[in-house]
Design an enzyme around this catalytic site. Structure first.
Site: not given
Length: 171
Positions: A7, A9
């Protein structure tokens, strides 16, 4: 070669620091991580939705400490993909791509996946800070600790508190 989905963020880009900084600029109030434990970003920072639609929010987010070095080592040993559910904020797409190009120049454009739902992701390992993504994933999961998930039980996920710890598990 094993494949890792990572991922962006909250795992590579420190969006909590970004929300906190922007909140401070608007209100003069500095929120510490412990002030927002257990709260989603939109709950912790009342103007968060406005921030994510403001040019520069994603482009100028700080890099999470240690991520660049460990990511480069992972990239040498694994098939690495950055997987970001960026479609919720489509204006963020060019900013996120520019951010990745600047801070992780060793990643190619083929290693960047912007999607709506991560349920489609096929990999051996996923590193994410949201249960909604990890719970649907069938491989090994590493839950990257962030204020919004800090108080929640780990469930079936292995919690990691830093990129140094990620490197210890995967390198």
């Amino acid at each position: 070669m094993e494949r890792i989905a990572i991922d962006m963020d909250g795992v590579l880009a420190d969006v909590y620091a970004q929300f906190s900084d922007w909140h401070y600029k608007v209100t003069g109030i500095r929120k510490r991580p412990e002030d927002v434990y257990g709260l989603k970003e939109m709950e912790a920072f009342p103007d968060a939705r406005k921030y994510v639609y403001t040019p520069g929010f994603f482009r100028n987010a700080p890099v999470i400490e240690g991520s660049r070095e460990i990511m480069e080592a992972l990239n040498d040993r694994y098939e690495v993909f950055i997987v970001s559910a960026a479609m919720e904020f489509p204006q963020s797409l060019p900013e996120k791509q520019q951010w990745l190009n600047e801070h992780f120049p060793f990643l190619t454009w083929q290693q960047i996946v912007f999607c709506g739902s991560k349920a489609i992701v096929k990999a051996d390992i996923m590193i994410d800070d949201h249960f909604k993504n990890l719970d649907l994933f069938s491989g090994r999961t590493l839950l990257f600790d962030q204020p919004h998930n800090h108080l929640a039980p780990d469930g079936n996920h292995q919690r990691v508190f830093s990129w140094k710890e990620v490197g210890g598990f995967l390198l």
